[in-house]
Design a protein around this motif. Structure first.
Motif, PDB file in Angstrom:
ATOM      1  N   ARG A 353     -50.441  33.622 -26.769  1.00 33.53           N
ATOM      2  CA  ARG A 353     -50.009  34.346 -27.980  1.00 33.53           C
ATOM      3  C   ARG A 353     -48.513  34.192 -28.210  1.00 33.53           C
ATOM      4  O   ARG A 353     -48.056  34.134 -29.351  1.00 33.53           O
ATOM      5  CB  ARG A 353     -50.323  35.845 -27.839  1.00 33.53           C
ATOM      6  N   SER A 354     -47.764  34.124 -27.088  1.00 35.96           N
ATOM      7  CA  SER A 354     -46.310  34.046 -27.300  1.00 35.96           C
ATOM      8  C   SER A 354     -45.921  32.694 -27.915  1.00 35.96           C
ATOM      9  O   SER A 354     -44.817  32.537 -28.413  1.00 35.96           O
ATOM     10  CB  SER A 354     -45.543  34.330 -26.013  1.00 35.96           C
ATOM     11  N   ASP A 355     -46.856  31.723 -27.914  1.00 39.16           N
ATOM     12  CA  ASP A 355     -46.600  30.472 -28.646  1.00 39.16           C
ATOM     13  C   ASP A 355     -47.071  30.578 -30.092  1.00 39.16           C
ATOM     14  O   ASP A 355     -47.069  29.604 -30.828  1.00 39.16           O
ATOM     15  CB  ASP A 355     -47.334  29.298 -27.973  1.00 39.16           C
ATOM     16  N   GLY A 356     -47.550  31.766 -30.474  1.00 42.41           N
ATOM     17  CA  GLY A 356     -47.911  31.983 -31.878  1.00 42.41           C
ATOM     18  C   GLY A 356     -49.387  31.814 -32.196  1.00 42.41           C
ATOM     19  O   GLY A 356     -49.772  31.880 -33.363  1.00 42.41           O
ATOM     20  N   TRP A 357     -50.230  31.578 -31.193  1.00 41.58           N
ATOM     21  CA  TRP A 357     -51.658  31.407 -31.482  1.00 41.58           C
ATOM     22  C   TRP A 357     -52.362  32.757 -31.514  1.00 41.58           C
ATOM     23  O   TRP A 357     -51.987  33.688 -30.815  1.00 41.58           O
ATOM     24  CB  TRP A 357     -52.316  30.516 -30.407  1.00 41.58           C
TER      25      TRP A 357
END
Ligand code: HAM
Length: 443
Positions: A353-357
């Motif tokens: 999630r921290s990569d935006g997914w």
């Protein structure tokens, strides 16, 4: 048990499957306005009632019939804003923004409240995107404003509408017009509604936008203000039209536009739908209000702006079947077979999630079968199943739910591996949607 109550008449819930479309309209409007120098302002949803009485005008339908006004516990008369201009003007004035370099350009997205008869595209709580430009007297400002609204429509692919413009003059030339109107309406005074009888002396222009069918019929033949405007106002209007021509922005002059709010002077305009489904629907309007800032206690500051009805623009987009973004989709669903796997799922989800997914995992305690069914229901793009074996080997299968394709991934390097796999897929899909071979052939 039946629901204890439903949403109040004239209000509308925007649900998760549709809110992304409205957000897209809002973001497009705000970002397009940024390119014209506008910055967002946020003002309170309620203001002192007096602000609207003085700006919108105490003989308008909005103030006389439609405001949500109440006394707060301190005994102050408070009103839920029926429109955005008054609050923006009050805030800019109060915080000294109009004493700085002008023009001061602000944009906003607001909820507005009007006690109107609800119908298609007309609500008691609705949203407006608006812009206000304070301290710009030239006709170039009027033309730029109309150009901005049209640019927003163009970026959103809103077509099939017309721009109607008019000039309603300044307080000086309006004096003669008001006399002519008074004389005209006096002839049918007995037929006017009670509110309009009261308006005859104080502000006969407001009879022109009364919603009562009898008043509207009488008003249809009334003299128009364009016949009475003074030389300066006529020159200003000619300037606006010639700049619109230079920008190749099509418009029609409609001498019957008066707008329903008292603060307007000179240029006024409306955006009117020409689609069969929403024929005649006015989805935006605005104009110049050179006297408002003084009316609110400031210096003379020629100003102008517009408001677009967000729900009405959305209706236009739907009727046009214009391209709208897809809802945010779950990219990865991590199914966990036991408590240890769930812990791992939470850690992996957090990293990805921290990569935006967009990642989800089971937080309701479902069986593996039910988890996979849920992943399918939310249309997850990929799934990753974690159990004892996967934790022991630190390897698991990433499955594409559409094709059934599986790839073995390493849990220790998962976020990076996942990112690479997904970027590869997105690229492939993009190529396919653009006709990949031609593009690859051209490289
Ligand atoms: P307005 O024409 O009263 O102008 O409202 C602007 C837009 O808000 C309308 O064109 C319409 O799309 C939308 N609207 C109005 N009432 C409703 C309703 N009951 N339900 C749904 N949508 C509605 C103003 O409010 C001015 N403040 C605009 C402005 C800004 N003029 C100068 N600066």
């Amino acid at each position: 048990m039946p629901l204890i109550t439903k949403g109040v008449r004239g209000t509308r819930d925007v649900l998760p499957g549709e809110s992304h479309e409205l957000r897209y309209v809002e973001r497009t409007a705000l970002e397009t306005a940024e390119a014209f120098g506008y910055s967002e302002i946020r003002t309170p949803v309620f203001e002192a009632t007096e602000l609207f009485e003085r700006s919108v005008g105490d003989t308008t339908d909005v103030v006389q019939k439609e405001m949500y006004t109440f006394f707060d516990k301190g005994g102050r008369s408070i009103t839920l804003r029926p429109e955005g201009t008054a609050g923006a003007a009050r805030a800019c004035l109060e915080h000294g923004l109009l004493a700085e370099a002008l023009p001061c350009k602000v944009s906003y997205i607001t909820k507005c409240y009007r006690y109107e008869k609800p119908q298609a595209g007309r609500y008691r709580e609705f949203s407006q995107f608006g812009v206000e430009c304070f301290g710009a007297a030239l006709p170039a400002a009027d033309a730029e404003l109309i150009a901005l609204a049209m640019e927003i429509f163009s970026v959103l692919s809103i077509t099939s509408y017309r721009v109607e413009i008019n000039s309603i003059g300044c307080p000086e030339c309006r004096k003669r017009y008001l006399e002519a109107l008074r004389a005209y309406f006096q002839a049918s005074e007995a037929e006017l509604c009670e509110t309009c009888k009261g308006r005859l002396e104080k502000n006969p222009m407001r009879i022109l936008d009364c919603k009562s069918p009898v008043c509207a019929k009488i008003a249809a033949e009334a003299p128009t203000v364009l016949e009475y405007i003074c030389e300066e106002c006529a020159t200003h209007f000619a300037g606006v039209k010639s700049l619109l021509d230079a920008l190749e922005l099509p418009y029609t002059v409609n001498p019957r536009i008066v707008r329903g709010l008292d603060y307007y002077t000179r240029t006024v305009f409306e955006f009117v739908s020409e689609l069969p489904e929403t024929q005649g629907l006015v989805f935006g309007g605005g104009g110049r209000y050179d006297g408002l800032i003084e009316e609110l206690g400031g210096q003379h500051t020629p100003s102008l702006g517009f408001g677009l009805g967000l729900e009405r623009m959305w209706l236009q987009l739907q009727a046009l079947k214009a391209p709208l973004p897809a809802p945010n989709r779950c990219e990865l669903y991590i199914a966990a077979m036991n408590a240890a796997a769930l812990e791992k799922a939470a850690q992996l989800a957090s990293a990805v999630r921290s990569d935006g997914w967009h990642v989800q995992y089971d937080i309701v305690g479902r069986s593996l079968k039910a988890q996979m069914k849920f992943a399918d229901k939310i249309n997850a793009r990929c799934t990753l199943v974690l159990g004892d074996d996967e934790l022991k080997n630190q390897r698991a299968k990433l499955k594409d739910m559409a094709t059934g394709e599986e790839e073995l991934v390493t849990l220790t390097d998962f976020p990076e591996e996942y990112e690479q796999i997904m970027l590869r897929r997105v690229q492939k899909e993009l190529m396919e949607s653009l006709g990949g071979e031609e593009i690859l052939g051209g490289v």
